[in-house]
Design an enzyme around this catalytic site. Structure first.
Site, PDB file in Angstrom:
ATOM      1  N   LYS A  17      57.019  96.728  35.175  1.00  0.00           N
ATOM      2  CA  LYS A  17      58.434  96.491  35.458  1.00  0.00           C
ATOM      3  C   LYS A  17      59.289  97.757  35.430  1.00  0.00           C
ATOM      4  CE  LYS A  17      59.651  93.142  36.525  1.00  0.00           C
ATOM      5  NZ  LYS A  17      59.617  92.004  37.493  1.00  0.00           N
TER       6      LYS A  17
HETATM    7  N1  PMP Z   1      53.186  90.715  33.921  1.00  0.00           N
HETATM    8  C1  PMP Z   1      54.151  90.984  33.029  1.00  0.00           C
HETATM    9  C2  PMP Z   1      53.741  91.297  31.620  1.00  0.00           C
HETATM   10  C3  PMP Z   1      55.498  90.966  33.406  1.00  0.00           C
HETATM   11  O1  PMP Z   1      56.462  91.235  32.507  1.00  0.00           O
HETATM   12  C4  PMP Z   1      55.820  90.650  34.742  1.00  0.00           C
HETATM   13  C5  PMP Z   1      57.250  90.635  35.186  1.00  0.00           C
HETATM   14  N2  PMP Z   1      57.998  89.519  34.843  1.00  0.00           N
HETATM   15  C6  PMP Z   1      54.795  90.341  35.636  1.00  0.00           C
HETATM   16  C7  PMP Z   1      53.479  90.412  35.194  1.00  0.00           C
HETATM   17  C8  PMP Z   1      55.047  89.884  37.044  1.00  0.00           C
HETATM   18  O2  PMP Z   1      55.552  90.839  37.923  1.00  0.00           O
HETATM   19  P1  PMP Z   1      56.568  90.440  39.060  1.00  0.00           P
HETATM   20  O3  PMP Z   1      57.892  90.149  38.411  1.00  0.00           O
HETATM   21  O4  PMP Z   1      56.613  91.652  39.930  1.00  0.00           O
HETATM   22  O5  PMP Z   1      56.063  89.222  39.780  1.00  0.00           O
END
Ligand code: PMP
Length: 346
Positions: free
Chosen positions: A44
């Site tokens: 992130k």
């Molecule tokens: N894994 C973790 C630990 C996250 O914090 C996030 C973000 N919310 C994601 C995966 C998913 O990524 P995205 O928001 O780009 O779908």
């Protein structure tokens, strides 16, 4: 000089790690993008930088301003650190069921943290809606709005996708990732499809989310079950999910995720968080479905330390029926072959 330009310059350009035992056993190249090595510790950081710099360009964030966001944790950590590096204050609204480590870390790095009871998206007390209202009522405040701000997917299109393409010499045959906001899957899948339509793209979804149902069947009917994985698990088509180019989807249970995390630690030396377990298990499912010879890339989103009070706590694991079974990779693959992912009727 080969120094990076501050904290923000150190975001991205993460290694692509060949997962040796998984690759050798499946006959596929299974490669993990080491997003846990970003300076704020997760994938992130990219979204945080992308959204802040887009807001600066559009004049939505001015010097001395405040960044406000509703986040399950990692986006808040990224936004706070980017904010510190660029001179902005940060207010983070977070559901109070997230791991205590993330709340403590947010406070320690200088965010003003406002924990709120979890509420569904449609409710006015949903953490995102609260964040939007706080920003609206403040002078010179910017609501990052990670779910529907497409600067999130755009930074993955501009950075994560091209890095994966270059690091695999364009030989990638499949990409798989779970969805939180959908920024990673949307940006990377779109970039890869723009390079070659033959790259297959997959969503790995935890139970209790509706993305598997959406990408596979075009409806939200199958959202049964539950998951302890934080940061993923989406029930609606966010603006970021909207632009994803996804061919197919797999569901990954929490027990499969935990078995994968254990194997990643014991066989590969990688100590990773739950969503990385879902992603790598998704990559194993892609390997089994398409057979040997594929080059499969997935995302290692963050490290396990961020969840130590849960993942390293035998009582918590037992309460959640997740006590380690210590399956070998071969045993896990046999179990995954038998798991047909059939929808369970509501
Ligand atoms: N894994 C973790 C630990 C996250 O914090 C996030 C973000 N919310 C994601 C995966 C998913 O990524 P995205 O928001 O780009 O779908």
């Amino acid at each position: 000089m080969k120094a990076t330009n501050g904290f923000c310059g150190a975001i991205g350009n993460t290694p692509l790690i060949r997962l040796d035992s998984l690759s050798d056993t499946t006959g596929c190249e299974i490669l993990g993008k080491a997003e846990f090595l970003n300076p704020g510790g997760s994938v992130k950081d990219r979204a945080a930088l992308g959204m802040v710099e887009d807001a600066e360009r559009r004049g939505l964030l001015k010097p001395g301003g405040t960044i406000v966001e509703g986040t399950a944790g990692n986006t808040g950590i990224g936004l706070t650190l980017v904010g510190n590096a660029k001179g902005y204050r940060t207010i983070i609204v977070i559901p109070n069921d997230q791991s205590p480590e993330k709340l403590e870390l947010l406070r320690a790095i200088g965010a003003e943290v406002r924990p709120v009871p979890p509420a569904p998206y449609k409710e006015p007390h949903n953490y995102n809606k609260i964040a939007a209202r706080i920003a609206d009522e403040m002078e010179n405040a910017f609501w990052a709005n990670q779910f529907d701000n497409t600067a999130n997917a755009q930074i993955h299109y501009a950075t994560t996708g091209p890095e994966i393409w270059e690091q695999t010499d364009g030989k990638i045959s499949a990409f798989v990732a779970a969805v939180g906001t959908g920024g990673t899957l949307a940006g990377v899948s779109r970039f890869l499809k723009d390079q070659s339509e033959s790259v297959a793209t997959y969503c790995a979804d935890p139970y209790g989310a509706a993305m598997w149902s959406w990408f596979k069947y075009g409806h939200f009917d199958f959202d049964d079950g539950d998951s302890v994985a934080e940061g993923i698990g989406q029930g609606r088509v966010t603006e970021n999910v909207e632009s994803a180019r996804v061919d197919d989807a797999f569901r990954v249970s929490d027990r499969q995720m935990m078995a994968t995390l254990n194997i990643l630690l014991k066989d590969e030396g990688l100590l990773l968080g739950p969503s990385a377990g879902v992603n790598v298990c998704g990559a194993l499912k892609v390997a089994l479905a398409g057979g040997p010879g594929q080059t499969i890339v997935t995302i290692l989103c963050d490290g396990a330390q961020r969840y130590s009070s849960r993942l390293f706590n035998q009582e918590w694991l037992a309460e959640n029926d997740l006590s380690p079974e210590n399956l070998s990779l071969e045993e896990l693959l046999i179990h995954l072959k038998d798991d047909q992912n059939e929808p369970s009727e509501k």
